[in-house]
Design an enzyme around this catalytic site. Structure first.
Site, short mmCIF file in Angstrom:
data_model
loop_
_atom_site.label_atom_id
_atom_site.label_comp_id
_atom_site.label_asym_id
_atom_site.label_seq_id
_atom_site.Cartn_x
_atom_site.Cartn_y
_atom_site.Cartn_z
CG LEU A 14 51.10 -44.47 -8.35
CD1 LEU A 14 50.16 -45.62 -8.67
CD2 LEU A 14 52.40 -45.00 -7.80
CG HIS A 15 56.37 -39.57 -10.87
ND1 HIS A 15 57.64 -39.97 -11.23
CD2 HIS A 15 56.40 -39.34 -9.54
CE1 HIS A 15 58.41 -39.98 -10.14
NE2 HIS A 15 57.68 -39.60 -9.10
CB ALA A 16 57.87 -42.21 -15.23
#
Length: 89
Positions: A14-16
């Site tokens: 769950l990066h940007a």
């Protein structure tokens, strides 16, 4: 209280970008939802900074919780979102 446990499918966690899609879905619903990583703390699932701060990676298991009586459908939608590869979309 409704609860869902789901494994993160996005290749980079769950990066940007995937975190933004996830938190926007929560925020638009108006339903309070908490997210936690198995070995971490619990944060507001509508908070992009909170979600990113958990450091959720591909294959990690997270738990979504809401005390709202009408949250079952939302938690199902959020679990399906996290179980899909948001990096591929």
């Amino acid at each position: 209280m409704a609860e869902r446990t789901v494994e993160i499918a996005s290749k980079h966690g769950l990066h940007a970008r995937p975190a933004t899609l996830f938190t926007q879905t929560v925020a638009k619903s108006g339903v309070p939802v908490q997210i936690s990583k198995a070995s971490g703390r619990t944060v507001n699932a509508a908070s992009i900074l909170g979600v990113i701060s958990l450091g959720i990676e591909h294959g990690d298991t997270v738990t979504l919780v809401s005390e709202d009586p009408a949250s079952d459908a939302l938690l199902d939608e959020l679990a399906a979102l996290l179980a899909s590869d948001l990096d591929a979309e």
